[in-house]
Design an enzyme around this catalytic site. Sequence first.
Site, PDB file in Angstrom:
ATOM      1  CG  ASP A   1     -34.145 -18.467   7.949  1.00  0.00           C
ATOM      2  OD1 ASP A   1     -34.454 -17.357   6.554  1.00  0.00           O
ATOM      3  OD2 ASP A   1     -33.328 -19.605   7.705  1.00  0.00           O
TER       4      ASP A   1
ATOM      5  CD  GLU B   1     -33.259 -15.585   4.203  1.00  0.00           C
ATOM      6  OE1 GLU B   1     -32.719 -13.898   4.627  1.00  0.00           O
ATOM      7  OE2 GLU B   1     -32.734 -15.959   4.729  1.00  0.00           O
TER       8      GLU B   1
END
Length: 634
Positions: free
Chosen positions: A315, A368
């Site tokens: 993330d 990401e």
Amino acid sequence: MSSVQTHSLFTDFDISLFKSGKHYRLYEKMGSHVIEVNGVKGTYFSVWAPSAQSVAVIGDFNYWDDSTHLLNVRWDSSGIWEGFIPHVEHGTTYKYKIHSSNNGVITEKADPYARRCEHPPKTASIVYDYKPNWSDQKWMETRAKHNALDAPYSVYEVHLGSWKRKIEEDRSLSYHELSLDLVAYAKKMQFTHIEFMPIMEYPYDPSWGYQLTGYFAPTSRFGYPEEFQELVNACHEAGIGVILDWVPSHFPEDAHGLGNFDGTHLYEHPDRKRGYHPDWKSLIFNYGRNEVKSFLISNSLFWLDQYHIDGLRVDAVASMLFLDYSRDEGEWEPNINGGRENLEAIAFMREMNEAVYLNYPDTQTIAEESTSFPMVSKPTSMGGLGFGMKWMMGWMHDTLEYFKKESIYRGYHQNDLTFSMTYAFTENFMLPLSHDEVVYGKSSILGRMPGDDWQKFANLRLMYSYMFTHPGGNLLMMGSEFGQHAEWNFEGSLDWHLTEFAPHQGIQQTITDLNKLYRSQKALHEKQFDADGFEWISHDDAANCVISYVRKGHDSELIIVCNLTPVPRENYRIGLPQSGDYKLLYNSDDAKYDGSGFNVKESFSAQDKEWQHRAQSVELDLPPLGVLVYGLDI
């Protein structure tokens, strides 16, 4: 009451690795471990707190008294406090009470390496002797082919707490219930992988799990560690891989968490310009500290080792890469070279990826990452960050922007749809329509589509068909696969009642058949990260709003034609890559998807008529807001 006995699980080599940032299995040594010493069963505790004056284990077993069970500090300047406490058993709740040598600060902390945590809002750690029961040997022996870059990678993104709820009991499904319902559903829908939004323990539900306090513990909200293991096992037995969202970018300031752990900035960077995230009001790891690096890399390997996880979606990589991320001038300082890159975070990510692929070469790491930072998914030996894949955020943004436009305007914006192919092979891209795209007033994916109800659903089928035939892997947030009207609500359940109605059933069947097509047609996945796997037939027919292209495998080709308006295009000629007989493999406008059922050619033979710089061509009838996929009839 038994006192703390001197005992250690650490060797001198362990300590050397820890200090140098090279110990990648710290969970085998740190934390609490149920063991037997001199014939007596109890628990060994160890915690890193170099600025502590004393560290006590407090818990139910000693009435939370910090004067009775003081750990011993090691003599080797490692900063590790440890000891064995007889008769402390599996299931005991505990914390560390740390008296700091820094101005008398006292902290009460959960164990950073705890295998189980109390159900929030309670905050204690739990001594836990994890005993998995695996029956996924077949999957583990063959998963290299399922996770390979030339294999289909279609991901169903799931927030466990809101996928489906027991309405009559006002609760989420348990890990056990999910191992039955969710796994059966994902298999029916033909997804290759499920990605769980963070399941590591977190204190605050509205964070969706992205603010972690228990990095080594599956959240207790849905059951015990063995029950989470049961869920992973069930996925594997169904032939479905499991990806976890992993958050090494920041952590919350909750009093029991990692922040100010021993009265000093232990895990977080001490400079607020590098150690505090203004967007998320959270703390940023000190990637240059060796012991912190060992903690994080150990955590990445922990889930692959202990829970047979098949991949980690990392993330907020962009926030780690750049020192000026979300900061104004004067709120950040350049690196030693005068640049904006966070050199320590970059080095950490490379080392993490090297450790993952060295130890678990049949898994994937997925970044990401929303910027143009180069070589994110290239090997570290080439100077890349070493991730296996990267989310294609530019494709996501441009595609959603295009499809929200009324069809009358689309001819002026066709470049929005085709631009992704100018950079599609610079990285190993995954195309995401994730949870971030269905919250905060953005509407659901269906809610973005223009036109009347029929056109909305037709546009959605069209966009999904374009997505699945575009090079790269795919990710779809739960609820999007049946055309949920409302934005995602983490406190509720998906609107499963909608699947009783034909248009939503049509979207479900569309995704099922697109997954089948993606999995069965090698041309859609064998070269999905290779420029040789794609070729435009026509991308510039803005007047008719039609695009057409070829997808290629090693020994196969598919023809894809997209009509991006609700006006059927009859006798529309396209060039063909080769002669032969072609058959229809997929039609997004088919009546079984609640489409119009517009009559299209089920098969055709290539004609020797030059068109679009090709020797063969054919005239097709293109359905409204439809995608046709043809393959050679071999």
